[in-house]
Design an enzyme around this catalytic site. Structure first.
Site, PDB file in Angstrom:
ATOM      1  N   PHE B 113       0.864  -1.181   0.000  1.00 51.16           N
ATOM      2  CA  PHE B 113       0.000   0.000   0.000  1.00 51.16           C
ATOM      3  C   PHE B 113       0.893   1.220   0.000  1.00 51.16           C
ATOM      4  CE2 PHE B 113      -4.623   0.632   1.323  1.00 51.16           C
ATOM      5  CZ  PHE B 113      -5.094  -0.336   0.477  1.00 51.16           C
ATOM      6  N   GLN B 233      -7.936  14.544   4.599  1.00 51.03           N
ATOM      7  CA  GLN B 233      -7.362  13.711   3.547  1.00 51.03           C
ATOM      8  C   GLN B 233      -8.269  13.676   2.317  1.00 51.03           C
ATOM      9  OE1 GLN B 233      -6.595   9.250   4.032  1.00 51.03           O
ATOM     10  NE2 GLN B 233      -4.625  10.192   3.561  1.00 51.03           N
ATOM     11  N   HIS B 235      -8.673  11.653  -0.990  1.00 43.01           N
ATOM     12  CA  HIS B 235      -8.234  10.387  -1.586  1.00 43.01           C
ATOM     13  C   HIS B 235      -8.040  10.601  -3.075  1.00 43.01           C
ATOM     14  CE1 HIS B 235      -8.077   6.196  -2.723  1.00 43.01           C
ATOM     15  NE2 HIS B 235      -8.051   5.853  -1.455  1.00 43.01           N
ATOM     16  N   LEU B 245     -15.505   5.668  -3.787  1.00 42.75           N
ATOM     17  CA  LEU B 245     -14.087   5.367  -3.626  1.00 42.75           C
ATOM     18  C   LEU B 245     -13.625   4.219  -4.528  1.00 42.75           C
ATOM     19  CD1 LEU B 245     -11.477   5.705  -1.859  1.00 42.75           C
ATOM     20  CD2 LEU B 245     -12.441   3.941  -0.393  1.00 42.75           C
ATOM     21  N   GLU B 248      -7.253   2.158  -2.910  1.00 40.70           N
ATOM     22  CA  GLU B 248      -5.807   2.220  -3.136  1.00 40.70           C
ATOM     23  C   GLU B 248      -5.263   0.841  -3.503  1.00 40.70           C
ATOM     24  OE1 GLU B 248      -3.844   4.867  -0.579  1.00 40.70           O
ATOM     25  OE2 GLU B 248      -2.079   3.605  -0.349  1.00 40.70           O
ATOM     26  N   ARG B 281      -0.945   9.546  -0.047  1.00 42.02           N
ATOM     27  CA  ARG B 281      -2.157  10.066  -0.683  1.00 42.02           C
ATOM     28  C   ARG B 281      -2.113  11.560  -0.970  1.00 42.02           C
ATOM     29  NH1 ARG B 281      -6.693   6.463   2.552  1.00 42.02           N
ATOM     30  NH2 ARG B 281      -6.248   4.564   1.390  1.00 42.02           N
ATOM     31  N   HIS B 346     -11.983  12.349   1.952  1.00 45.94           N
ATOM     32  CA  HIS B 346     -12.057  10.940   2.316  1.00 45.94           C
ATOM     33  C   HIS B 346     -11.983  10.711   3.814  1.00 45.94           C
ATOM     34  CE1 HIS B 346     -11.667   6.659   1.964  1.00 45.94           C
ATOM     35  NE2 HIS B 346     -10.443   6.634   2.457  1.00 45.94           N
ATOM     36  N   ARG B 381      -2.715  10.566   6.644  1.00 44.80           N
ATOM     37  CA  ARG B 381      -2.883   9.175   7.026  1.00 44.80           C
ATOM     38  C   ARG B 381      -2.460   8.247   5.891  1.00 44.80           C
ATOM     39  NH1 ARG B 381      -6.616   5.273   6.090  1.00 44.80           N
ATOM     40  NH2 ARG B 381      -8.146   6.642   5.140  1.00 44.80           N
TER      41      ARG B 381
END
Lengths: 296, 607
Positions: B113, B233, B235, B245, B248, B281, B346, B381
């Site tokens: 990730f 955040q 995304h 969404l 990721e 991100r 997000h 994050r």
């Protein structure tokens, strides 16, 4: 807003923190009511203009009922004309109607991406999730009703209590034979076994299947497709072991369990997550027979 | 009045985990939620759960990655506790039967990730959150934990001592959505706020409609400071039309981002020469918008995310849900064509200030999950860190509230932890609003707990009666205006004049909110009333985000400022704290803790 009101309200706050609603003079009250009505009219007029200007519009016929409010105790259908845009869903149309025409229009919705399961509706004669049903795929006017065979609370909101009770009746939680010993030791599950239960784990508890099921409609105690699918999810999980599987089969073999299913496939047809519900029910019937045979 | 030892407000991932933990400590615990637990937004999480499970991985590496990802605004005790507890939490879930994706040998799979130095993201297809939510709800059913569903908590019942650190939380007051009744809930040992994120502050968000940040606003009005709210955040991969969404996980599995000229821009334009699409991100979101702003966006709006080369088999095995989302919500077949994506709101990195045990500065009040700011995520994050956060800190808050034996927390909370007063620019005006929901009920210390709850019930009853009986404007336009101005002015790229414009708009919205009323007079399932009350919370949170963004004059993590293009550690290694002071946000700062078991030296972040 005038500073005068601001000052008055600040004073009130210091006097008595709990004091609300804010006291308004009759004149202020009339003024704000007048203003509110003017804004509401302006808003509706604006919505109508949007409809006139829209290249395309679409008509929804929405079921209305409210036991609390005079004039709404008798179920009826309301028509709303809303501007159409590409990609518009049934939920979008309902939100537009609510926010622009009638804020009392009531329906459940949350994630709007087909995973929370709260907006299962009866749209043009079929159970569907409002958020993933494209308006473009439906015949105009689009008729939107609450899920059939459920008690209506208000407008499109139905009472889900019975559905949840049935889900809870199948012991819907993992009960492994024994857990592996040793720190941070996982239970092993083969990719094949995961694949086998995968579809059954996708259920979002929307209740569409239960609402579409003729048997459930006639037999209130029938566990129903969603609960049986939940039982399948655990009964077929290799980590639970054979003894537990026997117990699970016993639950779904009860009088109002799997044998009530008449293989009409309506649950499978409406499931928004494409879970092969009827197949799962049939497979459990087969397992139940196999397990019973052992004792003969 | 309902009475329990521990009350958990919200029944998503953090709430469920907290309830289970409190129950395991022997507490009588109940959950109060405005949805039904399985409707919670945790179910929409897709990607996965980070935890150092492999022998060659370690909690230290996870902590390091998290601290770097946070742009050195995480507090070391939070980050280390998190990385240490996460593996046990994941194994716990596995033992509860969570259907994780598996390797051939039957162990749980882990994938790479963004921003991780090791593939440590466990997952269940691209629907990890759904499985996590259901697995934990199953455990709640198994334990027979009481759930009060479709109860919208309106405010906390807190004593009104002058000093916020003397205040006590005795319970909550909720609106029973089905019947319209106002109900008091008394908690003898603690109230845990786990109400999820505030995505509805923005127009384009991945968050559910229910995510109106109720917990943030309630704690804030009760006197608990909100911490680091400017860090929002965005995304990088959400569907342009709806904000849905796209995990990721797509990039984790090898998905590629292209601009309109079919260039792999993450490398071509040097946004992240090492990690490319798997940079963190904030980096990817800025890269995408820069492409659009420089004319290389598609239809001047978005970029393409391509996963076709991964092959049908792998996509179906690991990303099947993404195919459905792209098809249902954008009409695109991900096997045949690239998917359109753009950044969308997000996650809220900041939140209700609390420590590693979930405690806030008000006795008996806890926060966990996205609502809370421990602070773990700092300025940004990492993907895959939200689900372990709600497990780790949900469990800790539940355990502590129930009187479990735990080490004292290292993170200081409350205004006494203050290090430095802050000033807001003089030329902004903050509007006060008294349209209901100022917390802090009753008359302080002399009053017993029941009376505090009853007084709050009375206040909320009056508020609801007024909203139902008076004429007024509809809240929907007010909410819409806030969402529009936040998306236009407090987005990925932030400029001073825009931020000020947003504050003007928010102030105007506050004024108009005084005149809202529900036009539906019904006491049955009145969503008009529900949404009207939520909108109040949205206004408070929008203001906190914008004030924080204006105050922080540097570029850190997700917070980009036009005039300040550098991270300024000399001045800004500190948390932005906002406290409710008679309706006005009061600003102060608290230092970042970069020293825990290990020490974290701020370095330039490169990916």
């Amino acid at each position: 807003m005038s500073t005068q009101i601001e000052q008055e309200q600040t004073e009130e706050q210091t006097d008595a923190e709990a004091a609300e609603p804010a006291e308004q003079s009759p004149q202020e009250r009339r003024l704000s009511e007048k203003k509110a009505r003017a804004e509401a009219r302006e808003r509706e007029e604006q919505a109508r203009e949007e409809v006139r200007d829209a290249d395309e519009t679409v008509r929804i016929k929405v079921f209305r009922y409210d036991p609390e409010v005079e004039g709404k105790e008798e179920p009826r259908f309301d028509d709303f004309q809303v501007p159409f845009f590409k990609g518009m869903t049934v939920l979008d149309a309902l939100i537009y109607a609510r926010d622009h025409y009638d804020s009392s229009l009531t329906f459940r919705h949350s994630c709007r991406q087909a995973v929370c399961g709260s907006d299962a509706l009866f749209v043009n004669g079929q159970q569907r999730l409002g958020c993933k049903t494209q308006m473009a795929d439906l015949d105009d006017p689009v008729r939107i009703e609450p899920l059939p065979h459920q008690d209506v609370v208000k407008d499109l909101v139905v009472d889900m209590e019975h559905f949840y009770e049935q889900m809870h009746a199948v012991e819907p939680y993992f009960q492994p034979d024994e857990l592996p010993e040793g720190e941070r030791e996982e239970q092993r599950q083969s990719p094949e076994n995961r694949e086998k239960v995968k579809m059954s784990t996708r259920c979002i508890w929307c209740g569409a299947c239960m609402s579409s099921c003729n048997i459930a409609a006639g037999d209130n105690e029938y566990l129903g497709p969603a609960a049986i699918n939940k039982a399948y999810r655990f009964a077929m999980d290799e980590r639970e072991g054979e003894i537990q599987k026997e117990d699970r089969l016993e639950i779904i073999e009860q009088e109002h369990g799997v044998w009530r299913c008449q293989t009409q496939f309506s649950c499978t047809e409406v499931c928004p997550k494409d879970i092969p519900l009827t197949e799962h029910i049939q497979e459990l019937k087969r397992e139940a027979v196999k397990s019973n045979l052992k004792f003969w | 009045m309902h009475e329990h030892d521990v009350l958990v407000v919200g029944a998503g991932g953090a709430g469920l985990r907290a309830a289970i933990a409190a129950h395991e400590e022997g507490a009588d615990v109940a959950m109060v939620t405005k949805l039904h637990p399985v409707r919670s937004h945790t179910g929409a999480a897709e990607g996965g759960i980070n935890a150092a499970l492999h022998p060659e991985d370690s909690w230290e590496l996870h902590a390091y990655d998290t601290m770097k990802g946070s742009d050195y605004l995480g507090d070391a005790p939070a980050v280390e506790t998190f990385a240490q507890d996460a593996p046990d939490e994941v194994i716990q879930l596995e033992h509860w039967g969570m259907p994780f994706s598996r390797e051939e040998d039957g162990t749980v799979s882990q994938r790479p990730f963004g921003g991780l130095s090791h593939p440590r993201t466990t997952y269940a297809g691209a629907e990890t959150g759904h499985h996590l939510l259901h697995t934990m709800y199953e455990q709640v059913v198994k334990r027979g934990i009481t759930v009060y569903e479709e109860q919208q908590v309106l405010d906390l019942a807190v004593t009104d001592h002058d000093d916020v650190e003397d205040r006590e939380c005795h319970g909550v007051v909720a609106y029973d959505i089905a019947s319209g009744e106002i109900r008091g809930y008394r908690a003898t040992d603690g109230v845990i706020l786990a109400t999820g994120g505030p995505g509805q502050v923005f127009d384009h968000t991945t968050n559910a409609v229910a995510n109106t940040g109720d917990g943030y606003a309630m704690a804030y009005r009760a006197g608990v400071p909100l911490e680091d709210m400017e860090f929002v955040q965005f995304h990088p991969t959400t569907l342009p039309s709806t904000g849905v969404l796209i995990s990721e996980g797509v990039r984790g599995e090898g998905g590629i981002l292209y601009n309109d000229e079919e260039e792999r821009f993450m490398f071509e334009y040097g946004y992240a020469n090492n990690e490319g699409e798997l940079a963190s991100r904030d980096v990817v979101s800025r890269a995408e918008l820069t492409e659009v702003n420089e004319g290389r966006g598609i239809e001047d709006e978005y970029v393409h995310l391509d996963m076709r080369h991964l092959g049908e088999e792998r996509i179906l095995d690991r990303l099947e849900n993404i195919l459905h989302l792209a098809e249902d919500f954008e009409g695109v077949d991900g096997l045949d064509e690239p998917m359109p994506v753009k950044p969308g709101q997000h996650y809220q990195m900041g939140g209700v200030e609390c420590n590693e045990n979930g405690q806030t500065c008000i006795d008996g009040l806890y926060a966990a999950g996205e609502t809370a700011c421990v602070s773990l995520h700092g300025a940004n994050r990492l993907g895959g860190n939200a689900l372990p956060e709600l497990l780790v800190f949900g469990a800790r808050a539940g355990k502590h509230a129930a009187g479990g034996d735990m080490k004292d927390a290292e993170i200081p909370t409350g205004p006494s932890a203050e290090s430095e007063a802050g000033d807001l620019p003089d030329d902004i005006e903050i509007g006060a609003v008294d349209a209901g929901g100022e917390s802090v009920a009753a008359d302080g210390a002399a009053v017993d707990a029941e009376t505090v709850v009853e007084a709050e019930v009375q206040r909320q009853q009056e508020r609801v009666d007024r909203l139902l009986e008076e004429d007024g404007i509809n809240h929907a336009q007010v909410r819409d205006d806030i969402q529009q101005t936040m998306t236009a002015n407090v987005n990925v790229f932030r400029r001073e004049d825009n931020l000020k414009e947003a504050l003007d708009d928010i102030r105007e919205a506050r004024e108009r909110y005084r005149h809202v009323a529900a036009s539906d007079p019904s006491r049955t399932y009145n969503t008009d009333l529900m949404h009207t009350m939520e909108t109040r919370n949205i206004i408070d949170i929008a203001e906190a985000i914008t004030v924080g963004a204006l105050a922080r004059e540097e570029f850190r993590g997700a917070h980009w400022r036009e005039q300040y293009q550098e991270r300024r550690d000399d001045e800004w290694l500190k948390h932005t704290m906002l406290a409710w002071s008679d309706g006005n946000p009061e600003l102060y700062y608290k230092p970042v803790l970069l020293e825990g078991e290990k020490e974290y030296e701020p370095k330039e972040r490169s990916y």
